[in-house]
Design a protein around this motif. Structure first.
Motif, PDB file in Angstrom:
ATOM      1  N   ALA A   1      66.671 -24.291 -32.393  1.00  0.00           N
ATOM      2  CA  ALA A   1      67.008 -25.267 -31.356  1.00  0.00           C
ATOM      3  C   ALA A   1      68.509 -25.272 -31.095  1.00  0.00           C
ATOM      4  CB  ALA A   1      66.530 -26.659 -31.774  1.00  0.00           C
ATOM      5  N   ALA A   2      69.299 -25.174 -32.161  1.00  0.00           N
ATOM      6  CA  ALA A   2      70.758 -25.158 -31.997  1.00  0.00           C
ATOM      7  C   ALA A   2      71.215 -23.896 -31.265  1.00  0.00           C
ATOM      8  CB  ALA A   2      71.434 -25.244 -33.365  1.00  0.00           C
ATOM      9  N   GLU A   3      70.569 -22.773 -31.541  1.00  0.00           N
ATOM     10  CA  GLU A   3      70.927 -21.502 -30.904  1.00  0.00           C
ATOM     11  C   GLU A   3      70.607 -21.516 -29.412  1.00  0.00           C
ATOM     12  OE1 GLU A   3      68.673 -18.574 -32.928  1.00  0.00           O
ATOM     13  OE2 GLU A   3      69.725 -18.801 -34.844  1.00  0.00           O
ATOM     14  N   THR A   4      69.470 -22.091 -29.054  1.00  0.00           N
ATOM     15  CA  THR A   4      68.974 -22.000 -27.686  1.00  0.00           C
ATOM     16  C   THR A   4      69.288 -23.225 -26.840  1.00  0.00           C
ATOM     17  OG1 THR A   4      66.826 -22.940 -28.332  1.00  0.00           O
ATOM     18  CG2 THR A   4      67.073 -20.535 -28.471  1.00  0.00           C
ATOM     19  N   GLY A   5      69.603 -24.344 -27.490  1.00  0.00           N
ATOM     20  CA  GLY A   5      69.825 -25.583 -26.758  1.00  0.00           C
ATOM     21  C   GLY A   5      68.544 -26.221 -26.268  1.00  0.00           C
ATOM     22  N   ARG A   6      67.404 -25.743 -26.746  1.00  0.00           N
ATOM     23  CA  ARG A   6      66.119 -26.276 -26.318  1.00  0.00           C
ATOM     24  C   ARG A   6      65.671 -27.403 -27.236  1.00  0.00           C
ATOM     25  NH1 ARG A   6      61.712 -21.877 -26.112  1.00  0.00           N
ATOM     26  NH2 ARG A   6      60.619 -23.548 -24.997  1.00  0.00           N
ATOM     27  N   PRO A   7      64.930 -28.366 -26.719  1.00  0.00           N
ATOM     28  CA  PRO A   7      64.369 -29.414 -27.570  1.00  0.00           C
ATOM     29  C   PRO A   7      63.422 -28.818 -28.612  1.00  0.00           C
ATOM     30  CG  PRO A   7      64.229 -30.024 -25.253  1.00  0.00           C
ATOM     31  CD  PRO A   7      64.620 -28.579 -25.290  1.00  0.00           C
ATOM     32  N   ILE A   8      63.446 -29.387 -29.811  1.00  0.00           N
ATOM     33  CA  ILE A   8      62.613 -28.877 -30.891  1.00  0.00           C
ATOM     34  C   ILE A   8      61.134 -28.912 -30.520  1.00  0.00           C
ATOM     35  CG2 ILE A   8      61.777 -29.485 -33.204  1.00  0.00           C
ATOM     36  CD1 ILE A   8      64.690 -30.021 -33.961  1.00  0.00           C
ATOM     37  N   ARG A   9      60.694 -29.991 -29.903  1.00  0.00           N
ATOM     38  CA  ARG A   9      59.275 -30.102 -29.564  1.00  0.00           C
ATOM     39  C   ARG A   9      58.857 -29.000 -28.601  1.00  0.00           C
ATOM     40  NH1 ARG A   9      54.781 -33.112 -31.592  1.00  0.00           N
ATOM     41  NH2 ARG A   9      53.116 -32.713 -30.096  1.00  0.00           N
ATOM     42  N   ASP A  10      59.744 -28.629 -27.664  1.00  0.00           N
ATOM     43  CA  ASP A  10      59.417 -27.543 -26.736  1.00  0.00           C
ATOM     44  C   ASP A  10      59.212 -26.236 -27.501  1.00  0.00           C
ATOM     45  OD1 ASP A  10      59.665 -29.335 -24.708  1.00  0.00           O
ATOM     46  OD2 ASP A  10      61.447 -28.431 -23.789  1.00  0.00           O
ATOM     47  N   ILE A  11      60.079 -25.990 -28.484  1.00  0.00           N
ATOM     48  CA  ILE A  11      59.981 -24.758 -29.269  1.00  0.00           C
ATOM     49  C   ILE A  11      58.690 -24.732 -30.068  1.00  0.00           C
ATOM     50  CG2 ILE A  11      61.003 -23.475 -31.198  1.00  0.00           C
ATOM     51  CD1 ILE A  11      63.755 -24.448 -30.192  1.00  0.00           C
ATOM     52  N   THR A  12      58.383 -25.836 -30.750  1.00  0.00           N
ATOM     53  CA  THR A  12      57.189 -25.845 -31.602  1.00  0.00           C
ATOM     54  C   THR A  12      55.909 -25.806 -30.767  1.00  0.00           C
ATOM     55  OG1 THR A  12      57.277 -28.278 -31.758  1.00  0.00           O
ATOM     56  CG2 THR A  12      58.374 -27.015 -33.491  1.00  0.00           C
ATOM     57  N   ASP A  13      55.878 -26.501 -29.640  1.00  0.00           N
ATOM     58  CA  ASP A  13      54.689 -26.452 -28.773  1.00  0.00           C
ATOM     59  C   ASP A  13      54.462 -25.038 -28.253  1.00  0.00           C
ATOM     60  OD1 ASP A  13      54.212 -29.132 -29.115  1.00  0.00           O
ATOM     61  OD2 ASP A  13      54.905 -29.748 -27.133  1.00  0.00           O
ATOM     62  N   GLU A  14      55.536 -24.400 -27.817  1.00  0.00           N
ATOM     63  CA  GLU A  14      55.420 -23.043 -27.293  1.00  0.00           C
ATOM     64  C   GLU A  14      54.953 -22.081 -28.374  1.00  0.00           C
ATOM     65  OE1 GLU A  14      58.266 -20.428 -24.515  1.00  0.00           O
ATOM     66  OE2 GLU A  14      59.097 -20.694 -26.537  1.00  0.00           O
ATOM     67  N   THR A  15      55.524 -22.215 -29.571  1.00  0.00           N
ATOM     68  CA  THR A  15      55.179 -21.299 -30.648  1.00  0.00           C
ATOM     69  C   THR A  15      53.743 -21.490 -31.105  1.00  0.00           C
ATOM     70  OG1 THR A  15      57.485 -21.387 -31.371  1.00  0.00           O
ATOM     71  CG2 THR A  15      55.911 -20.401 -32.883  1.00  0.00           C
ATOM     72  N   ILE A  16      53.266 -22.722 -31.127  1.00  0.00           N
ATOM     73  CA  ILE A  16      51.866 -22.976 -31.468  1.00  0.00           C
ATOM     74  C   ILE A  16      50.950 -22.353 -30.420  1.00  0.00           C
ATOM     75  CG2 ILE A  16      50.115 -24.794 -31.632  1.00  0.00           C
ATOM     76  CD1 ILE A  16      52.245 -26.510 -33.042  1.00  0.00           C
ATOM     77  N   ARG A  17      51.335 -22.459 -29.158  1.00  0.00           N
ATOM     78  CA  ARG A  17      50.531 -21.825 -28.097  1.00  0.00           C
ATOM     79  C   ARG A  17      50.492 -20.311 -28.291  1.00  0.00           C
ATOM     80  NH1 ARG A  17      52.140 -19.574 -23.520  1.00  0.00           N
ATOM     81  NH2 ARG A  17      54.189 -20.597 -23.564  1.00  0.00           N
ATOM     82  N   TRP A  18      51.639 -19.711 -28.573  1.00  0.00           N
ATOM     83  CA  TRP A  18      51.678 -18.266 -28.847  1.00  0.00           C
ATOM     84  C   TRP A  18      50.769 -17.912 -30.024  1.00  0.00           C
ATOM     85  CZ3 TRP A  18      57.735 -17.572 -28.995  1.00  0.00           C
ATOM     86  CH2 TRP A  18      58.227 -17.550 -27.683  1.00  0.00           C
ATOM     87  N   TYR A  19      50.861 -18.709 -31.065  1.00  0.00           N
ATOM     88  CA  TYR A  19      50.080 -18.446 -32.276  1.00  0.00           C
ATOM     89  C   TYR A  19      48.585 -18.473 -31.957  1.00  0.00           C
ATOM     90  CZ  TYR A  19      48.777 -18.811 -37.233  1.00  0.00           C
ATOM     91  OH  TYR A  19      48.243 -18.592 -38.490  1.00  0.00           O
ATOM     92  N   HIS A  20      48.164 -19.478 -31.216  1.00  0.00           N
ATOM     93  CA  HIS A  20      46.751 -19.560 -30.846  1.00  0.00           C
ATOM     94  C   HIS A  20      46.330 -18.348 -30.015  1.00  0.00           C
ATOM     95  CE1 HIS A  20      46.417 -24.173 -31.504  1.00  0.00           C
ATOM     96  NE2 HIS A  20      45.851 -23.524 -32.491  1.00  0.00           N
ATOM     97  N   GLU A  21      47.144 -17.965 -29.052  1.00  0.00           N
ATOM     98  CA  GLU A  21      46.807 -16.813 -28.208  1.00  0.00           C
ATOM     99  C   GLU A  21      46.669 -15.545 -29.046  1.00  0.00           C
ATOM    100  OE1 GLU A  21      49.171 -18.385 -24.185  1.00  0.00           O
ATOM    101  OE2 GLU A  21      50.010 -16.762 -25.402  1.00  0.00           O
ATOM    102  N   ASP A  22      47.612 -15.320 -29.960  1.00  0.00           N
ATOM    103  CA  ASP A  22      47.605 -14.092 -30.747  1.00  0.00           C
ATOM    104  C   ASP A  22      46.471 -14.076 -31.761  1.00  0.00           C
ATOM    105  OD1 ASP A  22      49.815 -13.385 -29.296  1.00  0.00           O
ATOM    106  OD2 ASP A  22      51.268 -13.780 -30.896  1.00  0.00           O
ATOM    107  N   MET A  23      46.222 -15.199 -32.430  1.00  0.00           N
ATOM    108  CA  MET A  23      45.133 -15.235 -33.407  1.00  0.00           C
ATOM    109  C   MET A  23      43.766 -15.223 -32.722  1.00  0.00           C
ATOM    110  SD  MET A  23      46.934 -14.927 -36.024  1.00  0.00           S
ATOM    111  CE  MET A  23      48.521 -14.486 -35.288  1.00  0.00           C
TER     112      MET A  23
END
Length: 453
Positions: A81-103
């Motif tokens: 979040a510090a590197e990208t300036g993005r809200p933490i919740r946005d990062i975790t929501d996006e990553t969970i979506r990626w995880y679901h798609e890949d699995m």
């Protein structure tokens, strides 16, 4: 059906007997959601998805509860979040979506529960308070730490004594620790870092407490199986046992512990410095079908190191294409007892696949389809990758015409050239007196085929 599983804690294969035959409960440590899952992260997903399928078959789908968590509060997430300036919740929501798609692409069933750590902060605080009251934890300098030496059985899972761990481990030595091995249950949060109000000040949980709190809330103080990668055995799982057993001394926490071995790539440890680090999405984007990736994983017993190679993927692709042709349009029958027996013998997936080969040779398509489904293979929704995406009939007609001409001229060079081009594009060529048949084969690439026009 008797199921035998290797219990890491006892170091032997044991007959599995659930605490409650009407409710088999499994907990598996899930991902920290700050980036794409790499192919090593996917191995426990496939392993414990296969276990989930076996248990559902033996005990009934409604009698198996499978929980796998998302760690969505972690310093790696904070750093991203510090590197990208993005809200933490946005990062975790996006990553969970990626995880679901890949699995999902690997054919993994969704677990019964997928708890997020941030949804169980209250349960973690309650557990920590109880550990302090019972003398197993203490507050110091805004932190709360677990007294490792207060739990006499610490080290039983990994088979090491506390003193040996201190001598050989890199542990954080902080002035507020009573003992170097004591680990953090709660830590203070600075401004800009996620935190929650607690009796010890504004802060956030340590890594280990989350799984203990979530498993207790979802499965109770005693459950059947706890799984994860071998890299989590120490310190994560060792610490989970200590804090859970001290917080709930009348429970057994997890009765069976299962750990999958690590993954290599082409015989070497996966690392970015070697250029052999791949995410699941990398492989999918490179054209490896999810079903093929799963087949490669299942070819090695979960308790042994697994080597991902392109050659294994090509072999798996060829096998799956042949099997799918055999079961096309055939309704699934009943799983072959030999497949269920293999999986019941400590998830012997390689042995189960050997039986699938036998069923294919015997032409038992109905049993093959049902049995493969026990391993998450040959399911209808996973088969789109076998479709050519291009009509091969004109190519077959062209090759047949060249062959007819060659029979008269005795010049087979044009036939051989076209056949070589088709093979290079991943097309299987079958020529007989009955005619020419073309099918997508291992490594089929429609773009290469279209480039021949």
């Amino acid at each position: 059906m008797t199921i035998r599983l290797t219990n890491t804690k006892t170091r032997r294969k044991e007959v599995f007997e659930p605490i409650n035959s009407d409710r088999v409960q499994i907990y598996v440590c899930g991902p920290t959601v700050y980036d794409r899952a790499h192919i090593g992260n996917a191995r426990p997903v496939v392993v414990f998805d296969t276990l989930f399928r076996l248990m559902r078959h033996v005990y009934g789908a409604d009698s198996v509860v499978y929980a796998r968590n998302f760690t969505d509060v972690d310093d790696k997430i904070n750093a991203r979040a510090a590197e990208t300036g993005r809200p933490i919740r946005d990062i975790t929501d996006e990553t969970i979506r990626w995880y679901h798609e890949d699995m999902d692409a690997l054919g993994a069933l969704r677990p019964t529960h997928e708890p997020r750590a941030t949804e169980y902060i209250g349960a973690m605080i309650t557990m920590i308070e109880g550990l302090i009251e019972s003398g197993h934890a203490y507050a110091a300098a805004g932190h709360v730490l677990f007294r490792v030496r207060s739990y006499q059985a610490y080290g039983a899972l990994s088979g090491r004594s506390v003193d040996d761990m201190i001598a050989g481990a890199r542990v954080e030595v902080a002035p507020y620790k009573e003992d170097p091995m004591d680990f953090v249950l709660w830590k203070p949060s600075d401004e800009g870092v996620p935190g929650w109000d607690s009796p010890w000040g504004y802060g956030r949980p340590g890594w280990h407490i989350e799984c203990s709190a979530m498993s207790y809330e979802l499965l109770g103080e005693s459950f059947d199986i706890h799984g994860g990668g071998l890299d989590l055995q120490f310190p994560h799982h060792e610490n989970e046992i200590a804090q859970s057993c001290c917080a709930h001394p009348h429970g057994s926490f997890a009765r069976v512990w299962m750990h999958n071995e690590m993954l290599q790539v082409e015989g070497k440890k996966m690392s970015k410095s070697l250029g052999n680090f791949f995410t699941v999405r990398d492989l999918l984007d490179q054209g490896y079908p999810g079903e093929v990736i799963r087949m490669v994983y299942l070819g090695t017993h979960y308790g042994k190191p697994m080597d991902w190679t392109h050659e294994k993927a090509v072999q798996a692709e060829g096998t799956l294409r042949k099997w799918r042709q055999l079961v096309d349009g055939v309704p699934a029958g009943e799983p072959a007892p030999r497949v269920v027996e293999a999986l019941s013998d400590d998830l012997n997936t390689a042995g189960a696949i050997a039986v699938l080969h036998d069923l294919a040779r015997e032409g038992d398509a109905a049993a093959l389809k049902a049995s493969a489904g026990m391993l998450g293979l040959l399911e209808d929704h996973m088969g789109a990758w076998t479709e050519a995406g291009v009509d091969l009939a004109p190519w077959a007609a062209r090759l047949a015409s060249l062959r007819d001409a060659a029979m008269l001229s005795k010049d087979f060079a044009p036939v051989d050239a076209m056949k070589a081009n088709l093979l290079a594009a991943g097309v299987e060529v079958r020529m007989s007196k009955a005619g020419v048949e073309l099918m997508p084969g291992p490594g089929f690439d429609a773009a290469k085929l279209e480039a021949l026009d």
